[in-house]
Design an enzyme around this catalytic site. Structure first.
Site, PDB file in Angstrom:
ATOM      1  N   ARG A  47       0.908  -1.308   0.010  1.00  0.00           N
ATOM      2  CA  ARG A  47       0.033  -0.083  -0.019  1.00  0.00           C
ATOM      3  C   ARG A  47       0.853   1.132  -0.046  1.00  0.00           C
ATOM      4  O   ARG A  47       0.494   2.356  -0.455  1.00  0.00           O
ATOM      5  CB  ARG A  47      -0.867   0.235   1.349  1.00  0.00           C
ATOM      6  N   LYS A 157       2.403 -18.955   6.359  1.00  0.00           N
ATOM      7  CA  LYS A 157       1.492 -19.391   7.337  1.00  0.00           C
ATOM      8  C   LYS A 157       0.881 -18.160   8.182  1.00  0.00           C
ATOM      9  O   LYS A 157       1.477 -17.148   7.872  1.00  0.00           O
ATOM     10  CB  LYS A 157       2.480 -20.258   8.436  1.00  0.00           C
ATOM     11  N   HIS A 187       9.461 -22.099   7.154  1.00  0.00           N
ATOM     12  CA  HIS A 187      10.894 -21.855   7.187  1.00  0.00           C
ATOM     13  C   HIS A 187      11.884 -22.673   8.101  1.00  0.00           C
ATOM     14  O   HIS A 187      12.935 -22.890   7.446  1.00  0.00           O
ATOM     15  CB  HIS A 187      11.080 -20.395   7.318  1.00  0.00           C
ATOM     16  N   LYS A 191      15.886 -24.966   7.317  1.00  0.00           N
ATOM     17  CA  LYS A 191      17.137 -24.406   8.096  1.00  0.00           C
ATOM     18  C   LYS A 191      17.896 -25.902   7.863  1.00  0.00           C
ATOM     19  O   LYS A 191      17.528 -26.904   7.940  1.00  0.00           O
ATOM     20  CB  LYS A 191      16.652 -24.620   9.642  1.00  0.00           C
ATOM     21  N   GLU A 225      12.216 -18.517  22.760  1.00  0.00           N
ATOM     22  CA  GLU A 225      12.696 -17.221  22.014  1.00  0.00           C
ATOM     23  C   GLU A 225      12.945 -16.514  23.235  1.00  0.00           C
ATOM     24  O   GLU A 225      12.017 -16.439  24.220  1.00  0.00           O
ATOM     25  CB  GLU A 225      11.487 -16.738  21.153  1.00  0.00           C
ATOM     26  N   ASP A 244       1.190 -20.312  16.016  1.00  0.00           N
ATOM     27  CA  ASP A 244       2.188 -19.559  15.689  1.00  0.00           C
ATOM     28  C   ASP A 244       3.437 -20.599  15.379  1.00  0.00           C
ATOM     29  O   ASP A 244       4.102 -20.560  14.591  1.00  0.00           O
ATOM     30  CB  ASP A 244       2.300 -18.377  16.511  1.00  0.00           C
ATOM     31  N   HIS A 249       6.015 -25.284  12.908  1.00  0.00           N
ATOM     32  CA  HIS A 249       7.359 -25.401  12.938  1.00  0.00           C
ATOM     33  C   HIS A 249       7.691 -26.827  13.937  1.00  0.00           C
ATOM     34  O   HIS A 249       8.429 -27.774  13.613  1.00  0.00           O
ATOM     35  CB  HIS A 249       7.937 -24.264  13.658  1.00  0.00           C
ATOM     36  N   LYS A 335       7.644 -17.230  23.927  1.00  0.00           N
ATOM     37  CA  LYS A 335       8.163 -15.829  23.891  1.00  0.00           C
ATOM     38  C   LYS A 335       8.780 -15.646  25.272  1.00  0.00           C
ATOM     39  O   LYS A 335       8.060 -15.926  26.338  1.00  0.00           O
ATOM     40  CB  LYS A 335       7.341 -14.996  23.321  1.00  0.00           C
ATOM     41  N   LYS A 340      17.488 -18.620  23.611  1.00  0.00           N
ATOM     42  CA  LYS A 340      16.999 -18.573  22.404  1.00  0.00           C
ATOM     43  C   LYS A 340      17.487 -20.011  22.043  1.00  0.00           C
ATOM     44  O   LYS A 340      18.575 -20.241  21.773  1.00  0.00           O
ATOM     45  CB  LYS A 340      17.407 -17.611  21.517  1.00  0.00           C
TER      46      LYS A 340
HETATM   47  C1  BG6 Z   1       7.932 -17.582  12.886  1.00  0.00           C
HETATM   48  C2  BG6 Z   1       7.092 -17.159  13.784  1.00  0.00           C
HETATM   49  O1  BG6 Z   1       7.360 -18.345  12.170  1.00  0.00           O
HETATM   50  O2  BG6 Z   1       9.020 -18.019  13.482  1.00  0.00           O
HETATM   51  C3  BG6 Z   1       7.482 -15.814  14.858  1.00  0.00           C
HETATM   52  O3  BG6 Z   1       5.700 -16.396  13.225  1.00  0.00           O
HETATM   53  C4  BG6 Z   1       8.848 -16.490  15.486  1.00  0.00           C
HETATM   54  O4  BG6 Z   1       6.709 -15.527  16.064  1.00  0.00           O
HETATM   55  C5  BG6 Z   1       9.473 -17.108  14.221  1.00  0.00           C
HETATM   56  O5  BG6 Z   1       9.369 -15.554  15.992  1.00  0.00           O
HETATM   57  C6  BG6 Z   1      11.033 -17.813  14.907  1.00  0.00           C
HETATM   58  O6  BG6 Z   1      11.845 -18.261  13.776  1.00  0.00           O
HETATM   59  P1  BG6 Z   1      13.360 -18.701  14.050  1.00  0.00           P
HETATM   60  O7  BG6 Z   1      13.701 -18.897  12.638  1.00  0.00           O
HETATM   61  O8  BG6 Z   1      13.998 -17.085  14.541  1.00  0.00           O
HETATM   62  O9  BG6 Z   1      13.425 -19.451  15.097  1.00  0.00           O
END
Ligand code: BG6
Length: 489
Positions: A47, A157, A187, A191, A225, A244, A249, A335, A340
């Site tokens: 936009r 997603k 994603h 990895k 995270e 999420d 994942h 979160k 991490k």
């Molecule tokens: C995303 C989520 O798919 O993956 C996020 O929507 C999350 O909330 C992220 O932070 C984490 O990805 P990675 O690759 O940093 O572990």
């Protein structure tokens, strides 16, 4: 697999976070390292009011911050010279008219098209419908013959927000394009360490005989995270940690880890095996779910002040098949946790009888680390040199990815973009995987109706109740919360 042919990468949501942090840096890395040696063009649609020139400059800071390769102004300029921009609303015809015009005007490489939907999921069917109505995206353009063009859609997603909406979305999309044109991205599958799951299991002889309920005591998957929801409050309020992270994942990691060996590595063969495992998933017994919310979540931007969305979930799951029946699979994600970490622990059974009576022997563990370090470690017990008696302690045998291969491993999005351009779908999620994933998530959602999330302190491992689930079974998280040992849970 297709040979790389000139293509146009059309990004919807092209000025958003994903484009800045992941997509364009990934493209830059591929370009920089000459992994794309064919002409390609990028068309961004959002936009925001931007000229083509402003759009080209828009990513410079992102490349500096998020790209593996150094920002080199000349190289970037070379690449960004074929970036174009359309400012428009996703539901308006004129956006698609402008796109159509741009594809024709800047001829040459417009035949093969990769549409990337990095937008609010509510717009997925709207965009695809508009693209097909305007004959920009043609159903059946799968590039079956090398002379024929391909049109593919990468869908971010979440794919639906529950089983019913996912089915509706799939039906809507299936009417407009072939399944072979849909690349549902997760994603995590891109990895490097996750791709190694299958290699570890199926390129080595020693693990497979042990990979079952006779030898495995339990499995743990942690995806934690250290940050909160940041600016994504509005999205997160509709998702929560379960939709999420767990629905996609974590279930993907779990299925790769526990599936039967596929007959080959074709997308269909791999998906067939993953689906069987996801279908067999169940909650393991009573009180197998803990959900939490970090302190202060309700004060985040765009978050309901009375929100009961979870920012943490831990679940005890089981796979009802011959290989895994009875083996608990503990998963957790959240979160604002202590570290991490993305890791999988396969803990093997205790020895049947301890001859070393004065020693408490730790069970053998295979630790698969995806983040922060990537690698594997196998834990086993050895004798400590002592003058008398026998003292035993656990040690680790390590494979460290970076030590072996150096830094600068391709990012997940690089691999996935190039796979989508090649038409290689084995690292994408099939519809059936998604459908069955939603089924187990629905049973978790039923549990949520019974209780509100437990508030947890930031930078901890979430509610102590998640440790209690394991403690009741005589087990503990690999990264356990010492604070919880004394807590009254
Ligand atoms: C995303 C989520 O798919 O993956 C996020 O929507 C999350 O909330 C992220 O932070 C984490 O990805 P990675 O690759 O940093 O572990």
């Amino acid at each position: 697999m297709d040979i790389l042919k000139p293509f146009t990468f059309i990004i919807f949501g092209s000025t958003g976070d994903l484009a800045i942090r992941k997509l364009i840096p990934a493209l830059y890395n591929l370009y920089f390292e000459k992994k794309i040696e064919v002409p390609f063009k990028v068309i961004g649609i959002s936009r925001k009011e931007l000229t083509h020139e402003q759009y080209r400059d828009y990513f410079i800071e992102g490349i500096k911050d998020f790209s593996r390769n150094n920002y080199e102004a000349e190289r970037y300029k070379e690449m960004a010279g074929s970036f174009y921009y359309i400012s428009g609303a996703l539901q308006e015809d004129k956006t698609y008219q402008a796109l159509s015009k741009l594809l024709i005007e800047n001829g040459g490489n417009e035949q093969n098209r990769l549409f990337y939907l990095a937008i609010n999921p509510a717009f997925f069917p709207i965009v695809v419908k508009n693209l097909t109505n305007h004959h920009i995206l043609i159903k059946g353009a799968i590039g079956a013959q090398s002379s024929e063009p391909w049109h593919r859609v990468v869908i971010e997603k979440p794919f639906g927000s529950n089983l019913q909406s996912a089915r509706i979305l799939n039906n809507q999309l299936s009417e407009l394009i072939e399944d072979a044109q849909m690349f549902r991205i997760d994603h995590y599958l891109g990895k490097e360490a996750v791709q190694n799951f299958m290699v570890l299991r199926f390129a080595n002889g020693i693990f497979e005989p042990l990979w079952n309920n006779k030898y495995v005591d339990h499995i743990q998957i942690t995806v934690s995270e250290t940050m909160g929801v940041g600016k994504r409050g509005a999205y997160y309020e509709n998702a929560g940690a379960t939709k999420d992270m767990l629905q996609n994942h974590i279930l993907q990691l779990l299925s790769l880890l526990t599936m039967e060996p596929p007959i080959d590595f074709d997308a269909d063969s791999v998906a067939t095996e993953k689906v069987k495992v996801i279908r067999a998933l169940n909650l393991f017994g009573e009180d197998s779910i803990v959900r939490g919310q970090y302190e202060g979540y309700r004060q985040e931007a765009d978050v309901n002040i009375e929100s009961i969305i979870e920012t943490f979930v831990a679940a005890k799951l089981e796979i009802n098949n011959w290989r895994w029946a009875g083996v608990p699979i503990y998963v957790r994600t959240g979160k604002y946790l202590t570290d991490k970490v993305t890791e999988v622990i396969v803990q093997f059974n205790e020895i049947p009888y301890n001859v070393y009576k004065n020693n408490n022997l730790a069970s053998n563990k295979l630790v698969i680390s995806i983040e922060p370090e990537t690698g594997f470690s196998m834990q086993f017990n050895i004798k400590v040199p002592t003058k008398e008696g026998i003292e035993i302690k656990p040690v680790e045998m390590n494979f460290c990815h970076e030590c072996e291969f150096g830094k600068n491993t391709p990012e997940a999005y690089e691999r996935l973009i190039i796979d989508a351009v090649r038409g290689e779908a084995s690292l994408f999620t099939s519809w059936k995987e998604i459908e069955y994933s939603w089924m187990i998530i629905e049973s978790i959602m039923q549990e949520y109706k019974k209780k509100a999330p437990i508030i947890y302190t930031k930078r901890t491992w979430g509610p102590c109740e998640s440790q209690k689930v394991l403690k009741k079974d005589g087990r503990e998280w690999y990264h356990a919360d010492l604070r919880c040992d004394n807590a009254n849970i």
